[in-house]
Design a protein around this motif. Structure first.
Motif, PDB file in Angstrom:
ATOM      1  N   LEU A 306       0.843  -1.196   0.000  1.00  0.00           N
ATOM      2  CA  LEU A 306       0.000   0.000   0.000  1.00  0.00           C
ATOM      3  C   LEU A 306       0.877   1.243   0.000  1.00  0.00           C
ATOM      4  O   LEU A 306       1.975   1.231   0.552  1.00  0.00           O
ATOM      5  N   ARG A 307       0.361   2.307  -0.595  1.00  0.00           N
ATOM      6  CA  ARG A 307       0.932   3.643  -0.347  1.00  0.00           C
ATOM      7  C   ARG A 307      -0.004   4.331   0.641  1.00  0.00           C
ATOM      8  O   ARG A 307      -1.176   4.567   0.326  1.00  0.00           O
ATOM      9  N   VAL A 308       0.497   4.633   1.821  1.00  0.00           N
ATOM     10  CA  VAL A 308      -0.315   5.290   2.840  1.00  0.00           C
ATOM     11  C   VAL A 308       0.091   6.760   2.856  1.00  0.00           C
ATOM     12  O   VAL A 308       1.248   7.086   3.112  1.00  0.00           O
ATOM     13  N   LEU A 309      -0.901   7.624   2.531  1.00  0.00           N
ATOM     14  CA  LEU A 309      -0.592   9.023   2.212  1.00  0.00           C
ATOM     15  C   LEU A 309      -0.650   9.936   3.441  1.00  0.00           C
ATOM     16  O   LEU A 309      -1.041   9.507   4.529  1.00  0.00           O
ATOM     17  N   HIS A 310      -0.250  11.174   3.230  1.00  0.00           N
ATOM     18  CA  HIS A 310      -0.351  12.248   4.228  1.00  0.00           C
ATOM     19  C   HIS A 310       0.345  11.911   5.553  1.00  0.00           C
ATOM     20  O   HIS A 310      -0.156  12.262   6.634  1.00  0.00           O
ATOM     21  N   GLY A 311       1.445  11.182   5.476  1.00  0.00           N
ATOM     22  CA  GLY A 311       2.238  10.932   6.695  1.00  0.00           C
ATOM     23  C   GLY A 311       1.605   9.978   7.694  1.00  0.00           C
ATOM     24  O   GLY A 311       1.985   9.941   8.861  1.00  0.00           O
ATOM     25  N   LYS A 312       0.611   9.178   7.221  1.00  0.00           N
ATOM     26  CA  LYS A 312      -0.113   8.313   8.164  1.00  0.00           C
ATOM     27  C   LYS A 312       0.408   6.869   8.187  1.00  0.00           C
ATOM     28  O   LYS A 312      -0.153   6.007   8.864  1.00  0.00           O
ATOM     29  N   ARG A 313       1.474   6.592   7.420  1.00  0.00           N
ATOM     30  CA  ARG A 313       1.948   5.210   7.291  1.00  0.00           C
ATOM     31  C   ARG A 313       2.321   4.584   8.636  1.00  0.00           C
ATOM     32  O   ARG A 313       1.891   3.474   8.957  1.00  0.00           O
ATOM     33  N   ASP A 314       3.136   5.283   9.414  1.00  0.00           N
ATOM     34  CA  ASP A 314       3.612   4.672  10.657  1.00  0.00           C
ATOM     35  C   ASP A 314       2.464   4.424  11.640  1.00  0.00           C
ATOM     36  O   ASP A 314       2.471   3.430  12.377  1.00  0.00           O
ATOM     37  N   ALA A 315       1.456   5.309  11.597  1.00  0.00           N
ATOM     38  CA  ALA A 315       0.297   5.124  12.486  1.00  0.00           C
ATOM     39  C   ALA A 315      -0.491   3.870  12.078  1.00  0.00           C
ATOM     40  O   ALA A 315      -0.944   3.101  12.942  1.00  0.00           O
ATOM     41  N   LEU A 316      -0.634   3.640  10.771  1.00  0.00           N
ATOM     42  CA  LEU A 316      -1.330   2.423  10.325  1.00  0.00           C
ATOM     43  C   LEU A 316      -0.517   1.182  10.720  1.00  0.00           C
ATOM     44  O   LEU A 316      -1.072   0.196  11.206  1.00  0.00           O
ATOM     45  N   ARG A 317       0.794   1.263  10.530  1.00  0.00           N
ATOM     46  CA  ARG A 317       1.641   0.128  10.926  1.00  0.00           C
ATOM     47  C   ARG A 317       1.464  -0.165  12.418  1.00  0.00           C
ATOM     48  O   ARG A 317       1.272  -1.323  12.814  1.00  0.00           O
ATOM     49  N   ASP A 318       1.476   0.872  13.241  1.00  0.00           N
ATOM     50  CA  ASP A 318       1.340   0.671  14.692  1.00  0.00           C
ATOM     51  C   ASP A 318      -0.006   0.040  15.029  1.00  0.00           C
ATOM     52  O   ASP A 318      -0.082  -0.860  15.867  1.00  0.00           O
ATOM     53  N   LEU A 319      -1.070   0.520  14.350  1.00  0.00           N
ATOM     54  CA  LEU A 319      -2.391  -0.041  14.635  1.00  0.00           C
ATOM     55  C   LEU A 319      -2.455  -1.521  14.239  1.00  0.00           C
ATOM     56  O   LEU A 319      -2.944  -2.357  15.000  1.00  0.00           O
ATOM     57  N   LEU A 363       3.672   0.293   2.798  1.00  0.00           N
ATOM     58  CA  LEU A 363       3.423  -0.681   3.862  1.00  0.00           C
ATOM     59  C   LEU A 363       2.879  -1.958   3.202  1.00  0.00           C
ATOM     60  O   LEU A 363       1.879  -1.909   2.491  1.00  0.00           O
ATOM     61  N   SER A 364       3.556  -3.075   3.440  1.00  0.00           N
ATOM     62  CA  SER A 364       3.120  -4.344   2.845  1.00  0.00           C
ATOM     63  C   SER A 364       2.302  -5.122   3.865  1.00  0.00           C
ATOM     64  O   SER A 364       2.674  -5.204   5.041  1.00  0.00           O
ATOM     65  N   ILE A 365       1.180  -5.694   3.390  1.00  0.00           N
ATOM     66  CA  ILE A 365       0.271  -6.429   4.284  1.00  0.00           C
ATOM     67  C   ILE A 365       0.261  -7.906   3.880  1.00  0.00           C
ATOM     68  O   ILE A 365       0.722  -8.255   2.800  1.00  0.00           O
ATOM     69  N   PRO A 366      -0.260  -8.787   4.728  1.00  0.00           N
ATOM     70  CA  PRO A 366      -0.168 -10.234   4.459  1.00  0.00           C
ATOM     71  C   PRO A 366      -0.834 -10.632   3.132  1.00  0.00           C
ATOM     72  O   PRO A 366      -1.960 -10.200   2.848  1.00  0.00           O
ATOM     73  N   ILE A 367      -0.126 -11.442   2.346  1.00  0.00           N
ATOM     74  CA  ILE A 367      -0.647 -11.875   1.039  1.00  0.00           C
ATOM     75  C   ILE A 367      -0.302 -13.345   0.796  1.00  0.00           C
ATOM     76  O   ILE A 367      -0.642 -13.917  -0.231  1.00  0.00           O
ATOM     77  N   TYR A 368       0.333 -14.001   1.764  1.00  0.00           N
ATOM     78  CA  TYR A 368       0.840 -15.374   1.545  1.00  0.00           C
ATOM     79  C   TYR A 368      -0.316 -16.330   1.211  1.00  0.00           C
ATOM     80  O   TYR A 368      -1.468 -16.091   1.609  1.00  0.00           O
ATOM     81  N   PRO A 369      -0.020 -17.402   0.459  1.00  0.00           N
ATOM     82  CA  PRO A 369      -1.076 -18.240  -0.129  1.00  0.00           C
ATOM     83  C   PRO A 369      -2.056 -18.839   0.876  1.00  0.00           C
ATOM     84  O   PRO A 369      -3.225 -19.032   0.560  1.00  0.00           O
ATOM     85  N   GLU A 370      -1.585 -19.161   2.073  1.00  0.00           N
ATOM     86  CA  GLU A 370      -2.418 -19.921   3.021  1.00  0.00           C
ATOM     87  C   GLU A 370      -3.316 -19.039   3.877  1.00  0.00           C
ATOM     88  O   GLU A 370      -4.009 -19.539   4.770  1.00  0.00           O
ATOM     89  N   LEU A 371      -3.336 -17.722   3.617  1.00  0.00           N
ATOM     90  CA  LEU A 371      -4.249 -16.834   4.355  1.00  0.00           C
ATOM     91  C   LEU A 371      -5.677 -17.349   4.243  1.00  0.00           C
ATOM     92  O   LEU A 371      -6.118 -17.710   3.149  1.00  0.00           O
ATOM     93  N   THR A 372      -6.414 -17.343   5.348  1.00  0.00           N
ATOM     94  CA  THR A 372      -7.817 -17.755   5.284  1.00  0.00           C
ATOM     95  C   THR A 372      -8.695 -16.537   4.988  1.00  0.00           C
ATOM     96  O   THR A 372      -8.246 -15.394   5.125  1.00  0.00           O
TER      97      THR A 372
END
Ligand code: PLP
Length: 389
Positions: A306-319, A363-372
């Motif tokens: 993802l591209r997380v805009l307006h300086g909010k990337r680290d806050a999304l990662r923390d959440l 920010l990269s989020i889970p994408i691995y094949p075995e995700l339910t």
């Protein structure tokens, strides 16, 4: 809980087959260049469409070996994307050549070919397109530029084994293609491993000789090579996984399709649009840009970034982390900004502003094949709750 990657979910169902493969190698006693290497190499020829494949000790070593086989060294310049994993640039430096850093395309994250054109000098010998996150760079443009300026092309396909560019296998279009079997790559091994592919008989022979200390025949060294061999045991394990590789890839693609269907339903999230790359004047009601597969590309989704805009990337990662959802910043520091490259010429580090911006947004989020499905919905719900705050 959703990990970023779950290697056990993929490997444990094949436990009996891995044990059998181990027993076979154990009983054979052939630990160096045993028959499993040849099996893996022929499977890689089939998978990539290249003429020759060589098992190599790691993806990094595959890049280094490709550079060595092409005779790249001191005084040479090699064009590399600045938004990549360190190995791409590090290998160039290890040959004594100078890495010249290229800005990124904000829509695909891959190298900007026009920037490459502007950075060619009489010393430029090669370009290393990296097929980042599982999608090929714009290879028609890369190959045209390389032809025009007689540049060698080494594809860093570490994240894109089995991806395709207009029907051609990733790694099969340049002079060499380099793959990695690091556990987080799409074909993850039980440790370090890699491969090199090549269409040219002479170059492939030369690389094969350099893989084994430059000796041909044994103990007669016309070149200085190194030990770049892949272990037979590692090849045996990879051969167990290869028949399942197409299914792993489809599952990643299905996960990406699910995200791309559901995430844009949340206000503030859009998919990347090549006609509107959004590097400046970003509307305030836009918060997240989703990744995009360019037409003609078969994306294998090593990462969903993802591209997380307006300086909010680290806050999304923390959440996400507080909700035990795995995520990672690939990559927080571009190559032109690395401390170890501060003594490269300033001209090799100029003009990488888009990449700097991406490094602060991704920010990269889970994408691995075995995700339910439940796990994917958990990720989507967490992102939605972040944007509602
Ligand atoms: C993983 C990776 C490498 C290096 O591969 P290793 O097997 O870890 O040495 C090189 N380039 C890129 C883009 C990678 O993602």
């Amino acid at each position: 809980m959703v990990p970023l990657l779950d290697v056990n979910a993929q490997n444990h169902p094949l436990e009996a087959e891995f044990n059998a493969a181990f027993q076979r190698v154990f009983k054979s006693g052939q630990f160096i260049m045993g028959p499993d290497i040849a099996v893996l190499e022929s499977e890689l020829v089939a998978l990539t469409g290249a003429k020759h494949a060589l098992g190599i000790s790691s993806g990094t070593d595959a890049i280094l070996l490709a550079l060595m086989a092409l005779g790249i060294g001191p005084g040479d310049e090699v064009l590399v994307p600045t938004f990549t994993f360190f190995a791409t640039a590090g290998c160039v430096s290890r040959t004594g050549a100078t890495p010249v850093f290229l800005d990124a395309d904000p829509v695909t994250f891959n190298l900007n070919v026009e920037d490459a054109r502007s950075k060619i000098t009489p010393h430029t010998k090669a370009i290393i397109p990296v097929h980042l996150f599982g999608q090929c760079a714009d290879m028609d443009a890369v190959l045209a530029l390389a032809k025009e300026h007689s540049l060698r092309v080494i594809e860093d396909s570490a994240q894109s084994l089995g991806a395709a560019y207009q029907g051609h296998g990733s790694g099969s279009l340049g002079d060499f293609g380099c793959y990695s079997f690091f556990p987080s790559k799409n074909l993850g091994g039980f440790g370090d491993g890699g491969a090199l592919v090549c269409n040219d008989d002479t170059l492939a022979d030369h690389a094969r000789i350099l893989r084994n200390h430059g000796s041909n025949p044994k103990y007669y060294h016309h070149f200085v090579g190194a030990n770049f061999r892949l272990d037979s045991l590692q090849a045996a394990m990879l051969n167990v996984k290869l028949p399942h590789y197409a299914a792993y890839t489809s599952a990643r693609q299905a996960n990406a399709a699910y995200y791309l269907e559901h995430l844009p339903q949340i206000p503030g999230i859009v998919q990347a649009d090549p006609t509107n790359p959004l590097t400046s004047d970003i509307p305030s009601d836009l918060s997240i840009i989703l990744p995009y597969a360019a037409p003609g590309n078969t994306h294998i989704w090593n990462q969903f970034t993802l591209r997380v805009l307006h300086g909010k990337r680290d806050a999304l990662r923390d959440l996400l982390q507080s909700q035990k959802i795995g995520c990672e910043i690939y990559y927080p520091v571009t190559m032109d900004q690395q401390k170890c490259f501060t003594d490269t010429p300033a001209a090799s580090r100029r003009g990488c502003e888009v990449a700097h911006q991406l490094a602060s947004e991704v920010l990269s989020i889970p994408i691995y094949p075995e995700l339910t499905s439940t796990q994917k919905d958990e990720v989507i719900a967490a992102i939605a709750s972040f944007l509602q705050k």
